[in-house]
Motif scaffolding. Structure first.
Motif, PDB file in Angstrom:
ATOM      1  N   UNK A 195      -1.874   7.694 -12.372  1.00  0.00           N
ATOM      2  CA  UNK A 195      -2.058   6.300 -12.797  1.00  0.00           C
ATOM      3  C   UNK A 195      -2.922   5.479 -11.841  1.00  0.00           C
ATOM      4  N   UNK A 196      -3.520   6.113 -10.826  1.00  0.00           N
ATOM      5  CA  UNK A 196      -4.298   5.376  -9.826  1.00  0.00           C
ATOM      6  C   UNK A 196      -5.755   5.820  -9.847  1.00  0.00           C
ATOM      7  N   UNK A 197      -6.667   4.852  -9.749  1.00  0.00           N
ATOM      8  CA  UNK A 197      -8.101   5.131  -9.629  1.00  0.00           C
ATOM      9  C   UNK A 197      -8.646   4.533  -8.335  1.00  0.00           C
ATOM     10  N   UNK A 198      -9.612   5.213  -7.755  1.00  0.00           N
ATOM     11  CA  UNK A 198     -10.290   4.677  -6.579  1.00  0.00           C
ATOM     12  C   UNK A 198     -11.640   5.358  -6.420  1.00  0.00           C
ATOM     13  N   UNK A 199     -12.486   4.751  -5.636  1.00  0.00           N
ATOM     14  CA  UNK A 199     -13.758   5.381  -5.277  1.00  0.00           C
ATOM     15  C   UNK A 199     -13.491   6.425  -4.196  1.00  0.00           C
TER      16      UNK A 199
ATOM     17  N   UNK B 204       0.847  -1.195   0.000  1.00  0.00           N
ATOM     18  CA  UNK B 204       0.000   0.000   0.000  1.00  0.00           C
ATOM     19  C   UNK B 204       0.881   1.244   0.000  1.00  0.00           C
ATOM     20  N   UNK B 205       1.995   1.167   0.688  1.00  0.00           N
ATOM     21  CA  UNK B 205       2.914   2.297   0.762  1.00  0.00           C
ATOM     22  C   UNK B 205       3.453   2.661  -0.617  1.00  0.00           C
ATOM     23  N   UNK B 206       3.591   1.662  -1.504  1.00  0.00           N
ATOM     24  CA  UNK B 206       4.088   1.913  -2.862  1.00  0.00           C
ATOM     25  C   UNK B 206       3.175   2.845  -3.660  1.00  0.00           C
ATOM     26  N   UNK B 207       1.913   2.902  -3.290  1.00  0.00           N
ATOM     27  CA  UNK B 207       0.963   3.739  -4.025  1.00  0.00           C
ATOM     28  C   UNK B 207       1.292   5.225  -3.890  1.00  0.00           C
ATOM     29  N   UNK B 208       2.127   5.575  -2.923  1.00  0.00           N
ATOM     30  CA  UNK B 208       2.535   6.969  -2.730  1.00  0.00           C
ATOM     31  C   UNK B 208       3.739   7.343  -3.585  1.00  0.00           C
TER      32      UNK B 208
ATOM     33  N   UNK C 192      -2.131  12.782  -4.884  1.00  0.00           N
ATOM     34  CA  UNK C 192      -1.370  13.406  -5.962  1.00  0.00           C
ATOM     35  C   UNK C 192      -1.170  12.458  -7.141  1.00  0.00           C
ATOM     36  N   UNK C 193      -1.311  11.157  -6.895  1.00  0.00           N
ATOM     37  CA  UNK C 193      -1.103  10.168  -7.955  1.00  0.00           C
ATOM     38  C   UNK C 193      -2.389   9.734  -8.652  1.00  0.00           C
ATOM     39  N   UNK C 194      -3.530  10.297  -8.245  1.00  0.00           N
ATOM     40  CA  UNK C 194      -4.787   9.886  -8.838  1.00  0.00           C
ATOM     41  C   UNK C 194      -4.887  10.325 -10.301  1.00  0.00           C
ATOM     42  N   UNK C 195      -5.483   9.443 -11.099  1.00  0.00           N
ATOM     43  CA  UNK C 195      -5.686   9.737 -12.516  1.00  0.00           C
ATOM     44  C   UNK C 195      -6.932  10.580 -12.744  1.00  0.00           C
TER      45      UNK C 195
ATOM     46  N   UNK D  26      -9.318   0.816 -15.478  1.00  0.00           N
ATOM     47  CA  UNK D  26      -8.034   0.203 -15.827  1.00  0.00           C
ATOM     48  C   UNK D  26      -8.128  -0.442 -17.210  1.00  0.00           C
ATOM     49  N   UNK D  27      -9.197  -1.166 -17.455  1.00  0.00           N
ATOM     50  CA  UNK D  27      -9.393  -1.818 -18.762  1.00  0.00           C
ATOM     51  C   UNK D  27      -9.399  -0.798 -19.883  1.00  0.00           C
ATOM     52  N   UNK D  28      -9.976   0.365 -19.632  1.00  0.00           N
ATOM     53  CA  UNK D  28     -10.110   1.392 -20.666  1.00  0.00           C
ATOM     54  C   UNK D  28      -8.903   2.314 -20.747  1.00  0.00           C
ATOM     55  N   UNK D  29      -7.901   2.088 -19.921  1.00  0.00           N
ATOM     56  CA  UNK D  29      -6.674   2.855 -19.998  1.00  0.00           C
ATOM     57  C   UNK D  29      -6.697   4.184 -19.286  1.00  0.00           C
ATOM     58  N   UNK D  30      -7.715   4.434 -18.459  1.00  0.00           N
ATOM     59  CA  UNK D  30      -7.767   5.694 -17.720  1.00  0.00           C
ATOM     60  C   UNK D  30      -6.765   5.699 -16.566  1.00  0.00           C
ATOM     61  N   UNK D  31      -6.420   4.521 -16.072  1.00  0.00           N
ATOM     62  CA  UNK D  31      -5.441   4.385 -15.001  1.00  0.00           C
ATOM     63  C   UNK D  31      -4.818   2.996 -15.096  1.00  0.00           C
ATOM     64  N   UNK D  32      -3.769   2.789 -14.326  1.00  0.00           N
ATOM     65  CA  UNK D  32      -3.053   1.519 -14.371  1.00  0.00           C
ATOM     66  C   UNK D  32      -3.223   0.692 -13.100  1.00  0.00           C
ATOM     67  N   UNK D  33      -3.561   1.359 -12.004  1.00  0.00           N
ATOM     68  CA  UNK D  33      -3.778   0.692 -10.722  1.00  0.00           C
ATOM     69  C   UNK D  33      -5.112   1.141 -10.138  1.00  0.00           C
TER      70      UNK D  33
END
Length: 341
Positions: free
Chosen positions: A153-157, A142-146, A189-192, A206-213
Protein backbone atom coordinates in the motif's frame (compact mmCIF):
# COMPACT_ATOMS: atom_id res chain seq x y z
CA UNK A 1 23.99 17.72 -19.82
CA UNK A 2 23.67 18.33 -23.56
CA UNK A 3 26.55 19.57 -25.69
CA UNK A 4 24.70 22.86 -26.13
CA UNK A 5 24.34 23.33 -22.38
CA UNK A 6 28.02 22.51 -21.85
CA UNK A 7 28.96 25.12 -24.45
CA UNK A 8 26.73 27.77 -22.91
CA UNK A 9 28.10 27.03 -19.46
CA UNK A 10 31.63 27.34 -20.79
CA UNK A 11 30.81 30.73 -22.30
CA UNK A 12 29.32 31.88 -19.01
CA UNK A 13 32.41 30.79 -17.11
CA UNK A 14 34.61 32.71 -19.51
CA UNK A 15 32.50 35.78 -18.77
CA UNK A 16 32.91 35.14 -15.05
CA UNK A 17 36.67 34.99 -15.42
CA UNK A 18 36.65 38.32 -17.24
CA UNK A 19 34.92 40.07 -14.35
CA UNK A 20 36.46 38.17 -11.47
CA UNK A 21 38.28 41.17 -10.00
CA UNK A 22 35.32 43.60 -10.01
CA UNK A 23 34.67 44.48 -6.38
CA UNK A 24 30.98 45.18 -6.93
CA UNK A 25 30.11 41.75 -8.36
CA UNK A 26 29.43 38.27 -7.00
CA UNK A 27 29.60 35.01 -8.96
CA UNK A 28 27.15 32.23 -8.17
CA UNK A 29 27.01 28.56 -9.11
CA UNK A 30 23.39 27.53 -8.65
CA UNK A 31 21.69 24.14 -8.62
CA UNK A 32 18.44 25.98 -7.90
CA UNK A 33 16.29 26.88 -10.90
CA UNK A 34 16.41 30.32 -12.47
CA UNK A 35 12.75 31.18 -11.80
CA UNK A 36 13.39 30.75 -8.06
CA UNK A 37 16.65 32.66 -7.83
CA UNK A 38 16.43 35.46 -10.39
CA UNK A 39 13.91 37.65 -8.48
CA UNK A 40 15.99 37.34 -5.31
CA UNK A 41 19.21 38.30 -7.07
CA UNK A 42 17.52 41.29 -8.70
CA UNK A 43 16.32 42.46 -5.28
CA UNK A 44 19.83 41.95 -3.88
CA UNK A 45 21.39 44.07 -6.64
CA UNK A 46 18.78 46.79 -6.17
CA UNK A 47 19.49 46.94 -2.43
CA UNK A 48 23.29 46.69 -2.51
CA UNK A 49 24.40 47.75 -5.98
CA UNK A 50 26.32 44.46 -6.27
CA UNK A 51 25.84 42.73 -9.62
CA UNK A 52 25.01 39.02 -9.37
CA UNK A 53 26.39 36.76 -12.10
CA UNK A 54 24.97 33.25 -12.02
CA UNK A 55 25.33 29.90 -13.74
CA UNK A 56 22.40 27.50 -13.44
CA UNK A 57 22.92 23.75 -13.80
CA UNK A 58 21.23 20.59 -12.55
CA UNK A 59 24.56 18.82 -12.08
CA UNK A 60 28.32 19.08 -12.43
CA UNK A 61 28.98 22.32 -10.54
CA UNK A 62 30.98 20.75 -7.72
CA UNK A 63 33.08 18.86 -10.24
CA UNK A 64 33.72 22.15 -12.03
CA UNK A 65 34.79 23.77 -8.77
CA UNK A 66 37.23 20.93 -8.16
CA UNK A 67 38.65 21.29 -11.66
CA UNK A 68 39.02 25.07 -11.36
CA UNK A 69 40.72 24.89 -7.98
CA UNK A 70 42.18 28.15 -6.68
CA UNK A 71 41.40 29.83 -10.01
CA UNK A 72 37.66 29.36 -9.68
CA UNK A 73 35.59 32.52 -10.18
CA UNK A 74 32.79 31.12 -8.00
CA UNK A 75 31.88 32.96 -4.80
CA UNK A 76 28.65 31.30 -3.67
CA UNK A 77 27.16 27.84 -4.19
CA UNK A 78 23.37 27.54 -4.08
CA UNK A 79 21.84 24.08 -3.80
CA UNK A 80 18.32 22.63 -3.91
CA UNK A 81 19.09 20.03 -1.23
CA UNK A 82 21.44 19.39 1.65
CA UNK A 83 23.25 16.56 -0.19
CA UNK A 84 25.38 18.78 -2.44
CA UNK A 85 26.24 20.99 0.54
CA UNK A 86 27.56 17.95 2.38
CA UNK A 87 29.46 16.83 -0.72
CA UNK A 88 31.01 20.30 -1.09
CA UNK A 89 32.27 20.13 2.50
CA UNK A 90 33.61 16.60 2.02
CA UNK A 91 35.48 17.72 -1.11
CA UNK A 92 36.97 20.74 0.71
CA UNK A 93 35.32 23.21 -1.68
CA UNK A 94 33.89 25.66 0.86
CA UNK A 95 35.04 28.14 3.48
CA UNK A 96 33.36 29.08 6.77
CA UNK A 97 30.61 31.71 6.59
CA UNK A 98 31.75 34.14 9.27
CA UNK A 99 28.61 36.22 9.83
CA UNK A 100 26.79 37.18 13.00
CA UNK A 101 23.86 38.22 10.80
CA UNK A 102 23.45 34.71 9.38
CA UNK A 103 23.87 33.16 12.83
CA UNK A 104 21.15 35.46 14.17
CA UNK A 105 18.74 34.91 11.28
CA UNK A 106 18.93 31.11 10.93
CA UNK A 107 18.39 28.59 13.77
CA UNK A 108 21.39 26.40 14.56
CA UNK A 109 19.78 23.15 13.34
CA UNK A 110 19.64 24.66 9.84
CA UNK A 111 23.33 25.63 9.90
CA UNK A 112 26.55 23.64 9.75
CA UNK A 113 28.19 23.36 13.16
CA UNK A 114 31.40 24.51 11.47
CA UNK A 115 29.62 27.32 9.53
CA UNK A 116 30.34 25.53 6.25
CA UNK A 117 26.75 25.90 4.93
CA UNK A 118 23.46 27.51 5.83
CA UNK A 119 19.86 26.60 5.04
CA UNK A 120 17.79 29.12 3.07
CA UNK A 121 14.45 27.32 2.82
CA UNK A 122 12.98 24.27 4.54
CA UNK A 123 10.66 21.49 3.45
CA UNK A 124 9.29 18.43 5.20
CA UNK A 125 9.33 14.83 4.01
CA UNK A 126 5.66 14.09 4.60
CA UNK A 127 3.21 11.26 4.04
CA UNK A 128 0.53 11.75 1.38
CA UNK A 129 -2.49 9.60 2.39
CA UNK A 130 -5.53 8.69 0.30
CA UNK A 131 -8.63 10.55 1.47
CA UNK A 132 -10.77 7.57 0.45
CA UNK A 133 -8.78 4.63 1.80
CA UNK A 134 -6.86 5.89 4.84
CA UNK A 135 -8.69 7.01 7.96
CA UNK A 136 -7.47 10.15 9.78
CA UNK A 137 -4.97 9.17 12.45
CA UNK A 138 -4.42 5.71 10.97
CA UNK A 139 -0.78 6.55 10.23
CA UNK A 140 1.03 9.06 12.43
CA UNK A 141 4.77 8.37 12.29
CA UNK A 142 7.50 7.32 9.90
CA UNK A 143 7.82 4.23 12.06
CA UNK A 144 4.18 3.36 11.27
CA UNK A 145 5.15 2.79 7.64
CA UNK A 146 6.81 -0.47 8.73
CA UNK A 147 3.53 -1.90 10.07
CA UNK A 148 2.48 -5.01 8.06
CA UNK A 149 -1.03 -3.50 7.73
CA UNK A 150 0.41 -1.34 4.95
CA UNK A 151 1.72 -4.28 2.91
CA UNK A 152 1.28 -3.50 -0.79
CA UNK A 153 0.00 0.00 0.00
CA UNK A 154 3.04 2.34 -0.07
CA UNK A 155 4.64 4.17 -3.01
CA UNK A 156 7.89 6.09 -3.12
CA UNK A 157 10.64 7.16 -5.47
CA UNK A 158 14.05 5.47 -5.40
CA UNK A 159 15.60 4.92 -2.01
CA UNK A 160 18.84 6.26 -3.50
CA UNK A 161 17.32 9.67 -4.20
CA UNK A 162 18.73 12.41 -2.02
CA UNK A 163 15.35 13.15 -0.41
CA UNK A 164 14.96 9.55 0.77
CA UNK A 165 18.59 9.23 1.81
CA UNK A 166 18.01 12.21 4.06
CA UNK A 167 14.96 10.59 5.65
CA UNK A 168 16.83 7.30 6.15
CA UNK A 169 19.73 9.29 7.61
CA UNK A 170 17.36 10.81 10.15
CA UNK A 171 16.14 7.33 11.12
CA UNK A 172 19.77 6.28 11.65
CA UNK A 173 20.44 9.37 13.75
CA UNK A 174 17.38 8.83 15.95
CA UNK A 175 17.31 5.02 16.19
CA UNK A 176 20.77 3.73 15.34
CA UNK A 177 21.84 1.81 12.25
CA UNK A 178 20.47 -1.62 13.18
CA UNK A 179 16.95 -0.45 13.96
CA UNK A 180 16.91 1.89 10.97
CA UNK A 181 17.81 -0.97 8.63
CA UNK A 182 15.07 -3.14 10.10
CA UNK A 183 12.62 -0.30 9.52
CA UNK A 184 13.75 0.20 5.93
CA UNK A 185 13.45 -3.51 5.19
CA UNK A 186 9.91 -3.55 6.59
CA UNK A 187 8.93 -0.50 4.52
CA UNK A 188 10.34 -2.22 1.46
CA UNK A 189 8.10 -5.22 2.18
CA UNK A 190 5.11 -2.86 2.24
CA UNK A 191 5.75 -1.26 -1.15
CA UNK A 192 2.98 -1.50 -3.73
CA UNK A 193 5.44 -1.36 -6.63
CA UNK A 194 9.11 -0.96 -7.40
CA UNK A 195 10.31 2.56 -6.45
CA UNK A 196 10.05 4.78 -9.52
CA UNK A 197 9.29 8.31 -10.72
CA UNK A 198 9.42 11.55 -8.79
CA UNK A 199 7.46 12.74 -5.77
CA UNK A 200 4.50 13.92 -7.83
CA UNK A 201 4.26 10.51 -9.51
CA UNK A 202 3.69 8.94 -6.10
CA UNK A 203 0.68 11.19 -5.43
CA UNK A 204 -0.65 10.33 -8.88
CA UNK A 205 -0.35 6.65 -7.96
CA UNK A 206 -2.42 7.27 -4.83
CA UNK A 207 -5.08 9.04 -6.91
CA UNK A 208 -5.18 6.10 -9.31
CA UNK A 209 -5.45 3.52 -6.55
CA UNK A 210 -2.04 1.91 -7.03
CA UNK A 211 -1.20 2.65 -3.39
CA UNK A 212 -2.71 4.34 -0.36
CA UNK A 213 0.32 6.11 1.14
CA UNK A 214 3.21 7.92 -0.50
CA UNK A 215 6.33 9.73 0.65
CA UNK A 216 6.94 13.17 -0.82
CA UNK A 217 8.30 16.61 -0.05
CA UNK A 218 5.75 19.09 1.26
CA UNK A 219 6.24 21.79 -1.39
CA UNK A 220 5.10 19.49 -4.20
CA UNK A 221 1.57 19.78 -2.84
CA UNK A 222 1.55 23.49 -3.67
CA UNK A 223 3.12 22.87 -7.05
CA UNK A 224 0.42 20.34 -7.95
CA UNK A 225 -2.48 22.31 -6.54
CA UNK A 226 -1.57 25.40 -8.60
CA UNK A 227 -0.51 23.66 -11.82
CA UNK A 228 -2.62 25.36 -14.50
CA UNK A 229 -0.63 23.80 -17.36
CA UNK A 230 -1.32 20.27 -16.13
CA UNK A 231 -4.71 20.49 -14.37
CA UNK A 232 -4.75 16.74 -13.73
CA UNK A 233 -2.15 17.39 -11.03
CA UNK A 234 -4.70 19.52 -9.18
CA UNK A 235 -6.86 16.39 -8.90
CA UNK A 236 -3.90 14.36 -7.64
CA UNK A 237 -3.38 16.90 -4.86
CA UNK A 238 -7.06 16.98 -3.96
CA UNK A 239 -7.12 13.19 -3.55
CA UNK A 240 -4.77 13.14 -0.53
CA UNK A 241 -4.46 14.31 3.04
CA UNK A 242 -1.10 15.65 4.22
CA UNK A 243 0.45 13.97 7.25
CA UNK A 244 3.34 15.62 9.06
CA UNK A 245 4.68 12.61 11.00
CA UNK A 246 5.82 12.23 14.61
CA UNK A 247 3.93 15.22 15.97
CA UNK A 248 3.78 13.63 19.43
CA UNK A 249 7.51 12.96 19.37
CA UNK A 250 10.54 14.45 17.67
CA UNK A 251 8.57 16.12 14.86
CA UNK A 252 8.52 15.82 11.08
CA UNK A 253 11.78 15.30 9.21
CA UNK A 254 13.04 18.47 7.55
CA UNK A 255 15.52 19.22 4.82
CA UNK A 256 16.74 22.41 3.19
CA UNK A 257 17.91 24.26 0.18
CA UNK A 258 21.02 26.14 1.10
CA UNK A 259 24.13 28.16 0.40
CA UNK A 260 27.86 27.83 0.91
CA UNK A 261 30.82 30.17 0.48
CA UNK A 262 33.25 28.91 -2.16
CA UNK A 263 36.70 28.16 -0.73
CA UNK A 264 38.55 30.44 -3.16
CA UNK A 265 35.84 33.12 -3.48
CA UNK A 266 37.44 36.16 -5.16
CA UNK A 267 34.66 38.40 -3.81
CA UNK A 268 34.30 37.09 -0.28
CA UNK A 269 32.77 40.23 1.21
CA UNK A 270 30.15 40.47 -1.53
CA UNK A 271 29.46 36.74 -1.21
CA UNK A 272 28.76 37.02 2.52
CA UNK A 273 26.52 40.04 1.88
CA UNK A 274 24.54 37.91 -0.58
CA UNK A 275 24.15 35.03 1.87
CA UNK A 276 23.09 37.49 4.56
CA UNK A 277 20.53 38.97 2.18
CA UNK A 278 19.11 35.54 1.37
CA UNK A 279 18.40 35.06 5.09
CA UNK A 280 16.80 38.51 5.41
CA UNK A 281 13.08 39.07 6.00
CA UNK A 282 12.58 40.28 2.42
CA UNK A 283 14.25 37.29 0.79
CA UNK A 284 12.65 34.79 3.14
CA UNK A 285 9.18 36.13 2.30
CA UNK A 286 9.96 35.90 -1.42
CA UNK A 287 11.16 32.31 -1.09
CA UNK A 288 7.98 31.33 0.75
CA UNK A 289 5.73 32.77 -1.94
CA UNK A 290 7.52 31.40 -5.00
CA UNK A 291 8.06 27.70 -4.23
CA UNK A 292 5.74 26.80 -1.33
CA UNK A 293 8.69 26.16 0.96
CA UNK A 294 8.99 27.13 4.61
CA UNK A 295 11.21 30.05 5.62
CA UNK A 296 14.14 28.99 7.80
CA UNK A 297 14.08 32.34 9.56
CA UNK A 298 11.61 32.34 12.46
CA UNK A 299 8.74 34.81 12.40
CA UNK A 300 8.36 35.00 8.61
CA UNK A 301 4.75 34.66 7.50
CA UNK A 302 3.98 31.63 5.36
CA UNK A 303 2.43 31.93 1.91
CA UNK A 304 -1.39 31.95 1.78
CA UNK A 305 -1.44 28.45 0.28
CA UNK A 306 0.70 27.03 3.07
CA UNK A 307 -1.43 28.71 5.71
CA UNK A 308 -4.59 27.30 4.13
CA UNK A 309 -3.46 23.71 3.56
CA UNK A 310 -0.66 23.06 6.06
CA UNK A 311 -1.43 23.84 9.66
CA UNK A 312 1.44 24.75 11.94
CA UNK A 313 3.40 21.60 12.74
CA UNK A 314 6.25 20.40 14.91
CA UNK A 315 9.51 20.10 12.98
CA UNK A 316 12.40 17.86 13.94
CA UNK A 317 15.16 20.13 15.24
CA UNK A 318 18.03 17.70 15.00
CA UNK A 319 20.98 19.42 13.36
CA UNK A 320 20.92 18.47 9.69
CA UNK A 321 24.68 18.01 9.74
CA UNK A 322 24.10 15.06 12.07
CA UNK A 323 21.60 13.64 9.59
CA UNK A 324 23.52 14.17 6.36
CA UNK A 325 26.65 12.48 7.73
CA UNK A 326 24.73 9.18 7.44
CA UNK A 327 24.17 9.47 3.67
CA UNK A 328 26.73 6.84 2.70
CA UNK A 329 25.42 4.41 5.31
CA UNK A 330 21.85 5.11 4.19
CA UNK A 331 22.79 4.34 0.59
CA UNK A 332 24.39 1.07 1.68
CA UNK A 333 21.20 0.14 3.54
CA UNK A 334 19.12 0.74 0.41
CA UNK A 335 21.29 -1.82 -1.39
CA UNK A 336 21.41 -4.18 1.58
CA UNK A 337 17.63 -4.55 1.84
CA UNK A 338 17.10 -4.49 -1.93
CA UNK A 339 14.82 -1.49 -1.57
CA UNK A 340 14.85 -0.50 -5.24
CA UNK A 341 14.61 -4.04 -6.60
Amino acid sequence: MTAKKVLLTGIALTAFAGTAQAADEVNIYSYRQEFLIKPLLEAFTQETGIKANVIFSKKGLLERLEHEGANSPADVILTSDIGPLHDAVERDLVAPIDSDVVDSNVPSHYRSKEDKWVGLTARSRIIYASKDRVEPGEVQTYEDLADPKWKGRICTRSGKHSYNLSLIGSMIEHHGAEEAEQWLSAVKDNLARRPQGNDRAQVKAVKEGQCDLALGNSYYYGKMLTNEKQPEQVEWAKSVNLIFPNQDGRGAHMSISGAALAKHAPHKDAAIKLIEFLTSEQAQRMYAEVNYEFPVRPGIEWSDLLKEHMSDFKADEVNLGDVVKHRAEASRMVDQVGFDN
